[in-house]
Each structure stands twice: as structure tokens, then as C-alpha cells.
Design a protein around this motif. Structure first.
Motif, PDB file in Angstrom:
ATOM      1  N   ARG A   1       0.830  -1.207   0.000  1.00 14.72           N
ATOM      2  CA  ARG A   1       0.000   0.000   0.000  1.00 14.72           C
ATOM      3  C   ARG A   1       0.865   1.258   0.000  1.00 14.72           C
ATOM      4  O   ARG A   1       0.513   2.264  -0.626  1.00 14.72           O
ATOM      5  CB  ARG A   1      -0.927  -0.014   1.207  1.00 14.72           C
ATOM      6  N   VAL A   2       1.998   1.203   0.670  1.00 13.42           N
ATOM      7  CA  VAL A   2       2.918   2.342   0.657  1.00 13.42           C
ATOM      8  C   VAL A   2       3.390   2.620  -0.768  1.00 13.42           C
ATOM      9  O   VAL A   2       3.458   3.772  -1.207  1.00 13.42           O
ATOM     10  CB  VAL A   2       4.116   2.089   1.590  1.00 13.42           C
TER      11      VAL A   2
ATOM     12  N   ARG B   1       0.739   7.423  -6.284  1.00  9.77           N
ATOM     13  CA  ARG B   1      -0.389   8.345  -6.392  1.00  9.77           C
ATOM     14  C   ARG B   1       0.003   9.754  -5.941  1.00  9.77           C
ATOM     15  O   ARG B   1      -0.489  10.743  -6.485  1.00  9.77           O
ATOM     16  CB  ARG B   1      -1.577   7.812  -5.599  1.00  9.77           C
ATOM     17  N   ALA B   2       0.899   9.844  -4.983  1.00 10.70           N
ATOM     18  CA  ALA B   2       1.382  11.159  -4.556  1.00 10.70           C
ATOM     19  C   ALA B   2       2.134  11.843  -5.694  1.00 10.70           C
ATOM     20  O   ALA B   2       2.038  13.066  -5.872  1.00 10.70           O
ATOM     21  CB  ALA B   2       2.281  11.017  -3.326  1.00 10.70           C
ATOM     22  N   TRP B   3       2.875  11.049  -6.475  1.00 14.75           N
ATOM     23  CA  TRP B   3       3.598  11.621  -7.614  1.00 14.75           C
ATOM     24  C   TRP B   3       2.614  12.168  -8.647  1.00 14.75           C
ATOM     25  O   TRP B   3       2.803  13.273  -9.174  1.00 14.75           O
ATOM     26  CB  TRP B   3       4.498  10.573  -8.262  1.00 14.75           C
TER      27      TRP B   3
ATOM     28  N   PHE C   1       2.056  16.010  -9.954  1.00 21.08           N
ATOM     29  CA  PHE C   1       2.065  16.381 -11.367  1.00 21.08           C
ATOM     30  C   PHE C   1       0.823  17.201 -11.710  1.00 21.08           C
ATOM     31  O   PHE C   1       0.906  18.221 -12.404  1.00 21.08           O
ATOM     32  CB  PHE C   1       2.124  15.126 -12.235  1.00 21.08           C
ATOM     33  N   PHE C   2      -0.331  16.763 -11.220  1.00 20.59           N
ATOM     34  CA  PHE C   2      -1.561  17.511 -11.474  1.00 20.59           C
ATOM     35  C   PHE C   2      -1.492  18.901 -10.839  1.00 20.59           C
ATOM     36  O   PHE C   2      -2.039  19.868 -11.382  1.00 20.59           O
ATOM     37  CB  PHE C   2      -2.769  16.747 -10.945  1.00 20.59           C
TER      38      PHE C   2
ATOM     39  N   VAL D   1      -7.605  21.870  -7.055  1.00 20.64           N
ATOM     40  CA  VAL D   1      -7.719  21.522  -8.468  1.00 20.64           C
ATOM     41  C   VAL D   1      -7.006  20.204  -8.753  1.00 20.64           C
ATOM     42  O   VAL D   1      -7.512  19.353  -9.493  1.00 20.64           O
ATOM     43  CB  VAL D   1      -7.163  22.652  -9.358  1.00 20.64           C
ATOM     44  N   ALA D   2      -5.842  20.011  -8.153  1.00 23.61           N
ATOM     45  CA  ALA D   2      -5.112  18.756  -8.346  1.00 23.61           C
ATOM     46  C   ALA D   2      -5.943  17.568  -7.868  1.00 23.61           C
ATOM     47  O   ALA D   2      -5.988  16.520  -8.525  1.00 23.61           O
ATOM     48  CB  ALA D   2      -3.780  18.806  -7.604  1.00 23.61           C
ATOM     49  N   GLN D   3      -6.608  17.735  -6.732  1.00 25.80           N
ATOM     50  CA  GLN D   3      -7.457  16.662  -6.216  1.00 25.80           C
ATOM     51  C   GLN D   3      -8.613  16.367  -7.175  1.00 25.80           C
ATOM     52  O   GLN D   3      -8.969  15.209  -7.402  1.00 25.80           O
ATOM     53  CB  GLN D   3      -8.015  17.046  -4.840  1.00 25.80           C
TER      54      GLN D   3
END
Length: 201
Positions: free
Chosen positions: A129-130, A136-138, A142-143, A158-160
Motif C-alpha cells: 500500500r505504501v 499516487r502522490a507523484w 504532477f496535477f 484543483v489537483a485533487q
């Protein structure tokens, strides 16, 4: 996105080649059949190895799953970087939408490998999971960069929103109308990133 092809490694050692063969088999079996449903013995049988050789490269199945996800992460990050249109976040968003749409229409598409893995490993402290959360953090970062380039006033929000659209498109590409994914995702991205006061802009 899931990358079923692995770039060849020039002059790889025998050990490196064996490790990659294990990863290639894991890539196919984990993605198509599920991680927990795929035993180490099944991978060993498919690759044609002894257990001693397998465990020389991966001490546990968990180590193999993490390596599988890290390989997927490297492939997806490379693809996402290739979509970048310098100074034009809207074109970058269009390219990402088109790529996800194309992937969802490809044979054997089973959604996002990371969302699938997270569903099988709900414990946030588990190494698998880590690995999911790191990837997903990357993407979220990026977003955030795209949002900043587009002039968003609330970059994090907005990224979310972009991440939620991306996740939804990956799931819908597997469960829904895959042919509609690219256009729908592009419309969603542009509605958030384009001119206007909505979506944290």
C-alpha cells in the motif's frame, strides 16, 4: 496505466534477466488475475524456475509485489512526462485524456493497477500500500503542476479534482463505455482547468 511491455535491457546479466522474467510474469498474472489470487508457486511455474532461484531474487511475495508496482510506476511516470506540452497545460491535459482513453480501449485492460492493488491491500502501513500511495502522490504532484500552470488559485484543490477524474476514468474504462473515456475525461479536465471561477480557479 498498465504497461504490459518492458523495455529490453542491453547486456543484462543472467541474474538481471532472471529477475526481469519473474517481474514480467508477475506483471501479467497480478494484473489479469489479481495479486492475492496469484501465488508465488504459480509465478515460479510460469517462469520455469526453482523456488531457490525465485527467492534469491525476491525474499517474499510482498517484495515481488512492491517491485511490480515500482516497475508500473516508472512506466506510467515516463508516459505522463511524455504528454507534457511546455507552457500549455490544457494540451497536456488533452494528451493525458487521450492516452487513458486509448489504454481503456486496449485488449486486456483491467483498470488502474494501483487502484486494484489498493483494494487488495487496505492496510496503509503495508509495504504494498505504501508503494501505491507513493505513486499516487507523484501523480497528484504532477496535477498540481498543471493546475499552477493553468493559473488555478487553489492548486491543491484543483489537483485533487483532476485526480478524481483520472481515477473515475480508469474505473469506467474497465466497467463502463471505454470508447467514451477520452472525450469525457478531456471535457472534465478542461472544465476544471479552463477559464472560469469554478473548481478552485
Amino acid at each position: 496505466m498498465h504497461d504490459e511491455k518492458t523495455a529490453p535491457v542491453a547486456k543484462a546479466s543472467g541474474g538481471s534477466q532472471t529477475r526481469q522474467r519473474i517481474l514480467d510474469a508477475a506483471n501479467e498474472l497480478f494484473y489479469n488475475h489479481g495479486i492475492r489470487a496469484t501465488s508465488a508457486d504459480r509465478i515460479i511455474e510460469q517462469v520455469g524456475l526453482t523456488k531457490v532461484t525465485f527467492y534469491r531474487h525476491f525474499r517474499t511475495k510482498s517484495d515481488l509485489v512492491v517491485a511490480y508496482l515500482q516497475q508500473q510506476s516508472a512506466a506510467e511516470q515516463g508516459w505522463i512526462r511524455s504528454t507534457v506540452h511546455d507552457g500549455d497545460p490544457l494540451e497536456t491535459a488533452r494528451a493525458i485524456a487521450a492516452g487513458i482513453g486509448a489504454a481503456s480501449c486496449s485488449p486486456g485492460f483491467r483498470g488502474c493497477a494501483f487502484i486494484n492493488a489498493a483494494a487488495e491491500y487496505p492496510d496503509t502501513q503495508d509495504p504494498v500500500r505504501v508503494a501505491v500511495d507513493v505513486h499516487r502522490a507523484w501523480i497528484l504532484e504532477f496535477f498540481a503542476e498543471i493546475a499552477a500552470q493553468a493559473g488555478a488559485s487553489d492548486v491543491e484543490s484543483v489537483a485533487q479534482q483532476l485526480m478524481i477524474l483520472r481515477d473515475g476514468a480508469m474505473v469506467n474504462g474497465y466497467l463502463g463505455d471505454s470508447a467514451a473515456v477520452a472525450d469525457s475525461l478531456e471535457a472534465g479536465f478542461l472544465s476544471i482547468l479552463g477559464p472560469g471561477d469554478d473548481g478552485g480557479r
